[in-house]
Design an enzyme around this catalytic site. Structure first.
Site, PDB file in Angstrom:
ATOM      1  N   GLU A  23      -1.747   4.617   1.395  1.00  0.00           N
ATOM      2  CA  GLU A  23      -2.842   3.289   0.606  1.00  0.00           C
ATOM      3  C   GLU A  23      -2.539   3.138  -0.598  1.00  0.00           C
ATOM      4  O   GLU A  23      -2.552   4.098  -1.572  1.00  0.00           O
ATOM      5  CB  GLU A  23      -4.383   3.779   0.661  1.00  0.00           C
ATOM      6  N   ASP A  63     -15.428   2.158  -5.929  1.00  0.00           N
ATOM      7  CA  ASP A  63     -14.844   3.355  -6.381  1.00  0.00           C
ATOM      8  C   ASP A  63     -15.376   3.963  -7.378  1.00  0.00           C
ATOM      9  O   ASP A  63     -16.333   3.599  -8.213  1.00  0.00           O
ATOM     10  CB  ASP A  63     -13.431   2.782  -7.028  1.00  0.00           C
TER      11      ASP A  63
END
Length: 266
Positions: free
Chosen positions: A46, A57
């Site tokens: 990724e 995040d």
């Protein structure tokens, strides 16, 4: 599904899917890290696009985005890192992890067409709801890319709908909230993973908070693999200065390889 993704997901071995941020700490280091992670046993990579407002995040990946943006990384530059990886021998699939706003600004048709040309195998857009993903999914199909779906602990009916349309692998979010290292996982995750695995026609991989060898081993008993992001990005962050320096970079890469090996060798 393209050949690289098909080969990576049709295996008896547990999937190991590391996340790194493109450009953290430099573009050259990102290429070296990708190759190192494949050597260490990564099944799929990724590659995160640094973004100034990363809603999903936690602080570790936010800091990585800041380092990458400070070094001049952009979405277009990140995409062009992948052919450099391929030229150096990277053979595993690469998934671009990007938020929808940068994708929209860049152009969905432009990005999907370029991604296919540059040796990219799929997209993952964490803030694009399943209900609004059909158009992007059609573009991904047109260019032989997998649109990776995220599934979180919600209603069984919604989880089953997401699983039905999913491609490549199904990214199971271990807990609600942002990414980050967690010492313990929510015990409700096991029932969730059982439900998703029963509904899914493709491998399932668990992410968000997987940070130790014990957690990797445990999650591999309940899913087909794991995604490791913040724990790995933290190790990269600790060695940012060494990774920027040609002389110290090889040792830093070796230390990161040993960290990954310790996570997945049990």
């Amino acid at each position: 599904m393209n050949k690289r993704m098909e080969a990576a997901t049709k295996t008896d071995k547990p999937l190991f899917i590391p996340f790194i941020t493109a450009g953290d700490p430099t573009a050259d280091a990102t290429v070296e890290l990708a190759l190192t992670l494949e050597e260490a046993g990564a099944s799929i990579l990724e590659l995160g696009i640094p973004y100034s407002d990363p809603l999903a995040d936690g602080p570790t990946i936010q800091e990585a985005s800041k380092r990458a943006l400070s070094a001049g990384m952009t979405l277009e530059k990140a995409l062009h890192l992948v052919p450099k990886m391929r030229e150096r021998g990277l053979s595993i699939p690469v998934i671009i992890f990007t938020y929808f706003n940068p994708l929209l600004q860049y152009g969905e048709e432009r990005l999907t067409a370029q991604a296919a040309e540059l040796g990219i195998d799929g997209l993952l857009v964490p803030d694009l709801p399943y209900e609004e993903s059909e158009d992007l999914g059609d573009l991904c199909k047109k260019h032989d890319l997998a649109l990776i779906s995220l599934v979180a602990p919600t209603s069984k009916q919604r989880m089953e709908k997401i699983a039905e349309r999913a491609e490549g692998f199904l990214y199971c979010v271990s807990s609600l909230g942002v990414t980050g290292v967690r010492s313990e996982l929510d015990p409700r995750v096991y029932d969730f993973l059982k439900t998703v695995r029963e509904a899914s026609h493709i491998p399932t991989a668990v992410g968000f908070g997987i940070s130790s060898a014990e957690q990797v081993k445990l999650m591999n008993e309940h899913a087909d693999g794991v995604v490791v992001g913040s724990a790995l990005v933290s190790e990269i962050g600790k060695r940012a200065d060494e990774l920027r320096d040609e002389e110290t970079c090889p040792n830093a890469l070796n230390e990161i390889k040993m960290f990954v090996t310790s996570l997945i060798s049990s």
